[in-house]
Design an enzyme around this catalytic site. Structure first.
Site, PDB file in Angstrom:
ATOM      1  N   SER A  10       0.866  -1.306   0.007  1.00  0.00           N
ATOM      2  CA  SER A  10       0.144  -0.184  -0.138  1.00  0.00           C
ATOM      3  C   SER A  10       1.025   1.180  -0.118  1.00  0.00           C
ATOM      4  O   SER A  10       1.804   1.422   1.020  1.00  0.00           O
ATOM      5  CB  SER A  10      -0.859  -0.045   1.419  1.00  0.00           C
ATOM      6  OG  SER A  10      -1.346   1.263   1.320  1.00  0.00           O
ATOM      7  N   HIS A  35      -1.012  -1.302  -4.183  1.00  0.00           N
ATOM      8  CA  HIS A  35      -2.327  -0.892  -3.653  1.00  0.00           C
ATOM      9  C   HIS A  35      -2.536   0.632  -3.376  1.00  0.00           C
ATOM     10  O   HIS A  35      -1.679   1.225  -2.794  1.00  0.00           O
ATOM     11  CB  HIS A  35      -2.527  -1.619  -2.382  1.00  0.00           C
ATOM     12  CG  HIS A  35      -3.781  -1.487  -1.791  1.00  0.00           C
ATOM     13  ND1 HIS A  35      -5.134  -2.444  -1.914  1.00  0.00           N
ATOM     14  CD2 HIS A  35      -4.317  -1.013  -0.691  1.00  0.00           C
ATOM     15  CE1 HIS A  35      -5.903  -2.129  -1.356  1.00  0.00           C
ATOM     16  NE2 HIS A  35      -5.504  -1.096  -0.453  1.00  0.00           N
ATOM     17  N   ASP A  37      -4.717   3.677  -1.909  1.00  0.00           N
ATOM     18  CA  ASP A  37      -5.783   3.844  -0.974  1.00  0.00           C
ATOM     19  C   ASP A  37      -6.270   5.335  -1.327  1.00  0.00           C
ATOM     20  O   ASP A  37      -5.587   6.185  -1.137  1.00  0.00           O
ATOM     21  CB  ASP A  37      -5.270   3.710   0.410  1.00  0.00           C
ATOM     22  CG  ASP A  37      -5.047   2.188   0.890  1.00  0.00           C
ATOM     23  OD1 ASP A  37      -6.069   1.318   0.714  1.00  0.00           O
ATOM     24  OD2 ASP A  37      -3.923   1.835   1.195  1.00  0.00           O
ATOM     25  N   MET A  39      -9.099   7.926  -0.119  1.00  0.00           N
ATOM     26  CA  MET A  39     -10.036   8.274   1.111  1.00  0.00           C
ATOM     27  C   MET A  39     -10.453   9.798   0.734  1.00  0.00           C
ATOM     28  O   MET A  39      -9.441  10.636   0.275  1.00  0.00           O
ATOM     29  CB  MET A  39      -8.981   8.316   2.099  1.00  0.00           C
ATOM     30  CG  MET A  39      -8.396   6.919   2.288  1.00  0.00           C
ATOM     31  SD  MET A  39      -7.748   6.805   4.163  1.00  0.00           S
ATOM     32  CE  MET A  39      -6.820   5.342   3.962  1.00  0.00           C
ATOM     33  N   HIS A  68      -8.477   0.883  -4.116  1.00  0.00           N
ATOM     34  CA  HIS A  68      -9.203   0.624  -3.223  1.00  0.00           C
ATOM     35  C   HIS A  68      -9.812   1.940  -2.749  1.00  0.00           C
ATOM     36  O   HIS A  68      -9.188   3.032  -2.357  1.00  0.00           O
ATOM     37  CB  HIS A  68      -8.285   0.289  -2.013  1.00  0.00           C
ATOM     38  CG  HIS A  68      -9.100   0.163  -0.729  1.00  0.00           C
ATOM     39  ND1 HIS A  68      -8.700  -0.098   0.513  1.00  0.00           N
ATOM     40  CD2 HIS A  68     -10.543   0.187  -0.337  1.00  0.00           C
ATOM     41  CE1 HIS A  68      -9.700  -0.336   1.561  1.00  0.00           C
ATOM     42  NE2 HIS A  68     -10.840  -0.109   0.928  1.00  0.00           N
ATOM     43  N   MET A  70     -12.274   4.580  -1.022  1.00  0.00           N
ATOM     44  CA  MET A  70     -12.935   4.732   0.371  1.00  0.00           C
ATOM     45  C   MET A  70     -13.844   6.205   0.077  1.00  0.00           C
ATOM     46  O   MET A  70     -13.146   7.008   0.771  1.00  0.00           O
ATOM     47  CB  MET A  70     -11.934   4.655   1.389  1.00  0.00           C
ATOM     48  CG  MET A  70     -11.574   3.350   1.698  1.00  0.00           C
ATOM     49  SD  MET A  70     -10.060   3.029   2.695  1.00  0.00           S
ATOM     50  CE  MET A  70      -8.831   3.005   1.328  1.00  0.00           C
ATOM     51  N   MET A 139     -11.393  -6.169   4.987  1.00  0.00           N
ATOM     52  CA  MET A 139     -10.553  -5.325   5.929  1.00  0.00           C
ATOM     53  C   MET A 139     -10.024  -6.043   7.296  1.00  0.00           C
ATOM     54  O   MET A 139     -11.278  -6.267   8.083  1.00  0.00           O
ATOM     55  CB  MET A 139     -11.265  -3.883   6.081  1.00  0.00           C
ATOM     56  CG  MET A 139     -11.535  -3.220   4.791  1.00  0.00           C
ATOM     57  SD  MET A 139     -10.086  -2.516   4.062  1.00  0.00           S
ATOM     58  CE  MET A 139      -9.205  -1.684   5.148  1.00  0.00           C
ATOM     59  N   GLY A 147      -1.069   1.556   9.666  1.00  0.00           N
ATOM     60  CA  GLY A 147      -0.326   1.599  10.861  1.00  0.00           C
ATOM     61  C   GLY A 147      -1.319   0.608  12.188  1.00  0.00           C
ATOM     62  O   GLY A 147      -0.872   0.931  13.262  1.00  0.00           O
ATOM     63  N   ASP A 177      -6.651  -6.839   3.934  1.00  0.00           N
ATOM     64  CA  ASP A 177      -6.014  -5.365   4.006  1.00  0.00           C
ATOM     65  C   ASP A 177      -6.011  -4.831   5.458  1.00  0.00           C
ATOM     66  O   ASP A 177      -7.075  -4.505   5.997  1.00  0.00           O
ATOM     67  CB  ASP A 177      -6.775  -4.367   3.191  1.00  0.00           C
ATOM     68  CG  ASP A 177      -6.278  -3.110   2.922  1.00  0.00           C
ATOM     69  OD1 ASP A 177      -5.009  -2.736   3.679  1.00  0.00           O
ATOM     70  OD2 ASP A 177      -6.851  -2.356   2.275  1.00  0.00           O
ATOM     71  N   GLY A 178      -4.912  -4.467   6.020  1.00  0.00           N
ATOM     72  CA  GLY A 178      -4.789  -3.958   7.493  1.00  0.00           C
ATOM     73  C   GLY A 178      -4.325  -4.705   8.549  1.00  0.00           C
ATOM     74  O   GLY A 178      -4.736  -5.712   8.860  1.00  0.00           O
TER      75      GLY A 178
HETATM   76  C1  DX5 Z   1      -6.503   1.695   5.147  1.00  0.00           C
HETATM   77  C2  DX5 Z   1      -6.135   1.114   3.884  1.00  0.00           C
HETATM   78  C3  DX5 Z   1      -4.860   0.098   3.997  1.00  0.00           C
HETATM   79  C4  DX5 Z   1      -3.430   0.701   4.770  1.00  0.00           C
HETATM   80  C5  DX5 Z   1      -2.970  -0.509   5.365  1.00  0.00           C
HETATM   81  O1  DX5 Z   1      -7.826   2.060   5.153  1.00  0.00           O
HETATM   82  O2  DX5 Z   1      -7.066   0.504   3.240  1.00  0.00           O
HETATM   83  O3  DX5 Z   1      -4.559  -0.258   2.622  1.00  0.00           O
HETATM   84  O4  DX5 Z   1      -2.809   1.142   3.893  1.00  0.00           O
HETATM   85  O5  DX5 Z   1      -1.718  -0.183   6.259  1.00  0.00           O
HETATM   86  P1  DX5 Z   1      -1.047  -1.185   7.123  1.00  0.00           P
HETATM   87  O6  DX5 Z   1      -0.544  -2.307   6.132  1.00  0.00           O
HETATM   88  O7  DX5 Z   1       0.036  -0.294   7.630  1.00  0.00           O
HETATM   89  O8  DX5 Z   1      -1.958  -1.573   8.095  1.00  0.00           O
HETATM   90 ZN    ZN Z   2      -6.481  -0.410   1.253  1.00  0.00          ZN
END
Ligand code: DX5
Ligand code: ZN
Length: 219
Positions: A10, A35, A37, A39, A68, A70, A139, A147, A177-178
């Site tokens: 990511s 990946h 993200d 948002m 992804h 969001m 998720m 993090g 993911d996560g």
């Molecule tokens: C959070 C994202 C994830 C995030 C994961 O909403 O969808 O893709 O970047 O980060 P880590 O691997 O640090 O949990």
């Molecule tokens: Zn993601």
């Protein structure tokens, strides 16, 4: 023995001031996908990037771009992300009124269509539309930030979705993911995951560490 999982770093955890270089470094280190993200500060409590950044990164990408979303509403932005270069577009069922229509639209635009499950979202959401789905993303955190700590409660959902995919007879990617670390990666793969997203666990330590970080996730 489980097959080797797809590793999708990511870029949320990359150095945003050097994104092109970061993408090239993580690909050279063995990333299978990127990946990305997206948002909006509304569907999730954080703001990241939009289609212009995806477009700027596309020339640097030698692997599929796994986008992804969001954001809500999501439908008005599908075309912009596919045109920018997204190969896979994943949406949350809560981000629009008609999930089936949204997934059909993503395919019609020429990308692969993914559905993302928040920790509270039930697998039954896609029970009657397995044919419309190319990827399922579970998720293992609440979306919005990198993090965070992996939620073990989601392992049973990964197993349930694995059974649904097997019963469908279709080749649907099951991604997590996560909070994915070398330890939790193993649990996900054992539960039936075939792709792993990781931000912190890939980008920690800087470019010299990326290859070792990625191979540690493969187990
Ligand atoms: C959070 C994202 C994830 C995030 C994961 O909403 O969808 O893709 O970047 O980060 P880590 O691997 O640090 O949990
Ligand atoms: Zn993601």
């Amino acid at each position: 023995m489980s097959p080797r999982p797809i590793i999708a770093p990511s870029i949320l955890a990359a150095d945003f001031a050097r994104l092109g270089e970061e993408v090239r470094a993580v690909q050279a280190a063995g990333a299978d996908w990127l990946h990305i993200d997206v948002m909006d500060g509304h569907f999730v409590p954080n703001i990241t990037l939009g289609p212009d950044i995806v477009k700027a990164l596309k020339p640097h990408a030698t692997v599929p771009m796994d986008v992804h979303l969001m954001i809500a509403p999501v439908d008005p932005y599908l075309e912009a992300f596919v045109e920018a270069g997204a190969d896979i577009v994943s949406v949350h069922p809560e981000s629009g009124p008609h999930l089936n229509r949204t997934l059909k639209r993503i395919r019609q635009l020429g990308a692969r269509a993914g559905v993302v499950f928040n920790p509270s979202t039930s697998p039954s959401v896609i029970e009657w539309m397995m044919d419309e789905v190319d990827l399922i993303l579970v998720m293992s955190i609440n979306p919005g930030f990198g993090g965070q700590t992996f939620m073990h409660s989601q392992l049973a959902k990964i197993e349930a979705l694995r059974r649904m995919i097997d019963a469908s007879g279709r080749d649907i990617v099951l991604e997590v993911d996560g909070g994915v670390t070398p330890e939790t990666a193993r649990l996900c793969v054992d539960a039936g995951a075939t792709a792993l997203v990781a931000g912190t666990a890939v980008f920690r330590g800087g470019p010299e560490a990326y290859a070792a970080n990625i191979s540690a996730l493969r187990g």
